[in-house]
Design a protein around this motif. Sequence first.
Motif, PDB file in Angstrom:
ATOM      1  N   GLN A  74     -22.282 -16.846  70.885  1.00 10.52           N
ATOM      2  CA  GLN A  74     -21.593 -16.737  72.170  1.00 10.52           C
ATOM      3  C   GLN A  74     -21.786 -15.339  72.748  1.00 10.52           C
ATOM      4  O   GLN A  74     -21.728 -14.351  72.027  1.00 10.52           O
ATOM      5  N   GLY A  75     -22.031 -15.259  74.039  1.00 10.84           N
ATOM      6  CA  GLY A  75     -22.223 -13.974  74.703  1.00 10.84           C
ATOM      7  C   GLY A  75     -20.924 -13.435  75.275  1.00 10.84           C
ATOM      8  O   GLY A  75     -20.096 -14.180  75.801  1.00 10.84           O
ATOM      9  N   LEU A  76     -20.738 -12.118  75.144  1.00 12.97           N
ATOM     10  CA  LEU A  76     -19.576 -11.427  75.703  1.00 12.97           C
ATOM     11  C   LEU A  76     -20.131 -10.213  76.439  1.00 12.97           C
ATOM     12  O   LEU A  76     -20.566  -9.238  75.803  1.00 12.97           O
ATOM     13  N   PHE A  77     -20.137 -10.268  77.770  1.00 14.37           N
ATOM     14  CA  PHE A  77     -20.835  -9.256  78.554  1.00 14.37           C
ATOM     15  C   PHE A  77     -19.871  -8.359  79.308  1.00 14.37           C
ATOM     16  O   PHE A  77     -18.700  -8.673  79.484  1.00 14.37           O
ATOM     17  N   ASN A  78     -20.416  -7.211  79.747  1.00 14.60           N
ATOM     18  CA  ASN A  78     -19.633  -6.210  80.463  1.00 14.60           C
ATOM     19  C   ASN A  78     -18.423  -5.756  79.653  1.00 14.60           C
ATOM     20  O   ASN A  78     -17.298  -5.669  80.146  1.00 14.60           O
ATOM     21  N   VAL A  79     -18.680  -5.454  78.376  1.00 13.95           N
ATOM     22  CA  VAL A  79     -17.641  -4.905  77.500  1.00 13.95           C
ATOM     23  C   VAL A  79     -18.245  -3.758  76.691  1.00 13.95           C
ATOM     24  O   VAL A  79     -19.391  -3.825  76.259  1.00 13.95           O
ATOM     25  N   ALA A  80     -17.481  -2.706  76.509  1.00 10.74           N
ATOM     26  CA  ALA A  80     -17.924  -1.557  75.724  1.00 10.74           C
ATOM     27  C   ALA A  80     -16.973  -1.359  74.545  1.00 10.74           C
ATOM     28  O   ALA A  80     -15.749  -1.381  74.725  1.00 10.74           O
ATOM     29  N   PRO A  81     -17.506  -1.163  73.326  1.00  8.14           N
ATOM     30  CA  PRO A  81     -16.634  -0.973  72.169  1.00  8.14           C
ATOM     31  C   PRO A  81     -15.955   0.398  72.204  1.00  8.14           C
ATOM     32  O   PRO A  81     -16.582   1.401  72.551  1.00  8.14           O
ATOM     33  N   LEU A  82     -14.686   0.408  71.856  1.00  3.43           N
ATOM     34  CA  LEU A  82     -13.921   1.654  71.782  1.00  3.43           C
ATOM     35  C   LEU A  82     -13.594   2.051  70.352  1.00  3.43           C
ATOM     36  O   LEU A  82     -13.514   3.237  70.028  1.00  3.43           O
ATOM     37  N   GLU A  83     -13.403   1.030  69.500  1.00  4.01           N
ATOM     38  CA  GLU A  83     -12.970   1.308  68.124  1.00  4.01           C
ATOM     39  C   GLU A  83     -13.215   0.083  67.251  1.00  4.01           C
ATOM     40  O   GLU A  83     -13.100  -1.056  67.716  1.00  4.01           O
ATOM     41  N   ILE A  84     -13.586   0.339  65.998  1.00  2.00           N
ATOM     42  CA  ILE A  84     -13.633  -0.721  64.990  1.00  2.00           C
ATOM     43  C   ILE A  84     -12.278  -0.695  64.293  1.00  2.00           C
ATOM     44  O   ILE A  84     -11.946   0.294  63.625  1.00  2.00           O
TER      45      ILE A  84
END
Length: 441
Positions: free
Chosen positions: A321-331
């Motif tokens: 599944q694609g999840l677009f226009n998101v940037a990771p901030l923290e694991i």
Amino acid sequence: MAEYAPPTTAQEFAGNFAQLKPLMSNSEALLESSRCLFCFDAPCIQACPSGIDIPLFIRQINSGNATGAARTIYEANYFGNACGKVCPTEVLCEGSCVYTAAGAKPIEIGRLQSHATRQVMDQGKPLFGPGAATGFRVAVIGAGPAGISCACELRKLGHEVDVFEAKGQPSGLTLYGVAPYKITNEETLAEMAYLEAQFGFRVHYNQPIQSRADLEKLETEYAAIFLGIGLGSTSGLGLPGEDRENCVGAVEFIEQLRIRQEHTAVGRRVVVLGGGNTAMDAASESARLGAERVVLAYRRGKEEMGAYEFEYDLAKAVGVQGLFNVAPLEIVGNGRVEGVKFVRTATRNGQVQPVPGSEFVEPCDMVIKATGQSKQTGFLSFIPDLQLDAKGRILFDPNTGQTTNPRYFAAGDAANGGAEVVNAAADGKAAAHGIHRFLMK
């Protein structure tokens, strides 16, 4: 629900990772080769980085001359069998086929290429041999496509060649970094053995060259040195929690998959960070290993991904599944990965910007970072007068492969920053001629 059950045996693994381009039978090859129009301007040749005479080898297959076809292929590309399987033919030769422009199915050039080369490999038919001895010795660092192609051509030109490989097996990313559904370990190693038997270069495995002292020894014993070292480990993102258990690099994950196969561990819910071809491979592989949910997360829109469209389609076909226009901030997590905290993004004037107040957590128990590979600048700093560009790539003469230190030559990912196997093979072969001219003066 997972598309694939987790494989527990070699047979189940082979089923989950069935070859995208299976070997053709003689009848299939005859029928497919008969479709070729043998175009006089042959756009497929222009699209091939190694310049294989594609209409010629297809005509040879069609006339029952598989050995001649294999010779035509290998004269241009020493990784002819591997490239027939791992090349993005959809956007190179097959993408340029005149049938494509007409809206029809293109000639299956990749499968025909593997068909011809596999026949001579299986029969052990020699096509080449070393040239008359010149008395010069050349050291090749790295047994990947660039290094081995360079070694083959140098032996053909009559030079002695020693290849120094840090790992226990050859072929670089062709063995360690390509998805198993594109080519098997057995096929990769068979082509290496076939080349080594013909040309007689020597490969020294588990012998990393990693210090100035190592290089000085090579400089003393060899007239020229070829750098086919590729790239390093997966680049870090600098995120909080990036050191949590089950947060891994895509390159390292794929390498383990190639070595351990059905014994490779994968999470139940996997998040893959990235939008390139390696991200697509890692996501598809996770699904084929039995992950229940695989999410491919990218900071820009789907249309801005660096991956080929067919690679994304392949991942979607196995449930990714694609999840677009998101940037990771923290694991996030307590020791182990429990999720990824994202912020939604918008692209304004070409720049990715976070949307305030849009943070959310995507639960998962494994994160795979497909965020590019680091350059091997530390090792390269041991070579006097070797210059790199601003991105850490080796500066070299594109006509000869010669670096700013005249005894050193380079090709492959360390020089181009990361490209296809076919590019490395073509550039390594070209660099061999640069080395030959340098030695013979």
